[in-house]
Scaffold this active site. Sequence first.
Site, PDB file in Angstrom:
ATOM      1  CG  ASN A 120      -1.953   1.169   1.386  1.00 54.47           C
ATOM      2  OD1 ASN A 120      -1.839   2.147   0.455  1.00 54.47           O
ATOM      3  ND2 ASN A 120      -2.360   1.517   2.615  1.00 54.47           N
TER       4      ASN A 120
ATOM      5  CG  HIS B 165      -6.092   2.005   4.795  1.00 57.60           C
ATOM      6  ND1 HIS B 165      -5.714   3.174   5.817  1.00 57.60           N
ATOM      7  CD2 HIS B 165      -5.088   1.039   4.876  1.00 57.60           C
ATOM      8  CE1 HIS B 165      -4.382   2.762   6.004  1.00 57.60           C
ATOM      9  NE2 HIS B 165      -4.134   1.654   5.459  1.00 57.60           N
TER      10      HIS B 165
ATOM     11  CE  LYS C  38      -0.301   3.170   4.689  1.00 54.60           C
ATOM     12  NZ  LYS C  38      -0.349   3.479   6.234  1.00 54.60           N
TER      13      LYS C  38
ATOM     14  CD  GLU D  80      -3.405   5.642   6.437  1.00 57.86           C
ATOM     15  OE1 GLU D  80      -3.340   5.434   4.920  1.00 57.86           O
ATOM     16  OE2 GLU D  80      -2.387   5.243   7.107  1.00 57.86           O
TER      17      GLU D  80
ATOM     18  CB  SER E 234       4.451  -1.998  11.956  1.00 59.59           C
ATOM     19  OG  SER E 234       4.081  -0.805  12.333  1.00 59.59           O
TER      20      SER E 234
ATOM     21  CD  GLU F 193      -4.012  -2.409   6.823  1.00 56.19           C
ATOM     22  OE1 GLU F 193      -2.949  -2.436   6.545  1.00 56.19           O
ATOM     23  OE2 GLU F 193      -4.701  -1.504   6.653  1.00 56.19           O
TER      24      GLU F 193
ATOM     25  N   GLY G 144       1.864   2.394  10.860  1.00 56.52           N
ATOM     26  CA  GLY G 144       2.744   3.413  10.481  1.00 56.52           C
ATOM     27  C   GLY G 144       3.493   3.696  11.958  1.00 56.52           C
TER      28      GLY G 144
END
Length: 251
Positions: free
Chosen positions: A10, A96, A12, A98, A214, A168, A174
Site C-alpha cells: 500500500n 482503509h 498510500k 485512513e 508495521s 489492520e 505506521g
Amino acid sequence: MKRRKIAAGNWKMNKTFSEGRALASAIAEGMEPSENLVILGVPAIHLKAVANTAKKVKGLEVAAQNCHQAESGAYTGEISVDMIKSVGAKYVIIGHSERREYFNESHELLAQKVDATLSKRLIPIFCCGEPLSIREEGTHVAHVKKQLEESLFHLKTKPFEKIVIAYEPIWAIGTGVTASPAQAQDMHKAIRQLIADRYSERVADETSILYGGSVKPANAKELFSQPDVDGGLVGGASLKADDFLKIIGSF
Ligand code: PGA
C-alpha cells in the site's frame, strides 16, 4: 477468490510517476516465480503504468487504493470502478482506516463501495481493525465484527467469496509497533469464525485474510507462518523494493 498467500503493498500517497515506475519495475524484476500473489496498491496516477509492468509478471497484480461508489458523474476528483478496471487493475482497497478516519467513510458508504467494486468484477481488499482504546478495553473482536457486519455481511455467498480481508489494527499502522504473531492469529481466527457463522466453514476456510500494521522484513516470516494469516498489507516497507521483496520472500 480462492484462499491464497498474498503480499500486498500500500503505497498510500507516496511516489512521483517516475519513482513509482522505478519501484514497480524493481519489484517485478526481483520477484521469484511462485504460486503466491503480489498486489501493488498504488495511487491513481500510477495505475496504468504499474498495470502494464504487472501484466508481464505471473502473480503480480495492481490495486487502486479507493474508488467512488457511483458509476460515473459529477464527482470532481473521484475515480470510478470502471476507470480503474479500464487500465487493467483488478483489486480495490476499501475501508482503509485512513479513509475511515480522515475522509469520514462510514460502514454504509463502504458497503456501497464494496458493491460497486464487485458489480464490475473487481476484487475488494476490505480493511478492518480497531483503535488502541478499543484494544485496551478488550472489545476488539466486537469492533471488527461490526465492521464486517455493516459493510460485508449483506453480501450473498457467491460475491462474498471474492473478497480479500485485511485486518489492520490502527495502533500498529505506521507506528513501528506490530501486533504480536499471537495477537494477529487470535484476531484472524476470530474473523474466520465470524465468516463461518455468517456463511459456512467452507467459505471461512477459503477466505484470504491479510495482516497489516508495521509488517517488515524482520517480522513477516513469523506473522505469515500463523495458521490463519494468509499474508500482509504492507505500507512503509512496500516503498523500498529490497524490503518488499524480502517480505514477498517470507512465505
Ligand atoms: P504500515 O501500513 O505497514 O506502514 O504500518 C500498513 C497499512 O496502512 O496498510
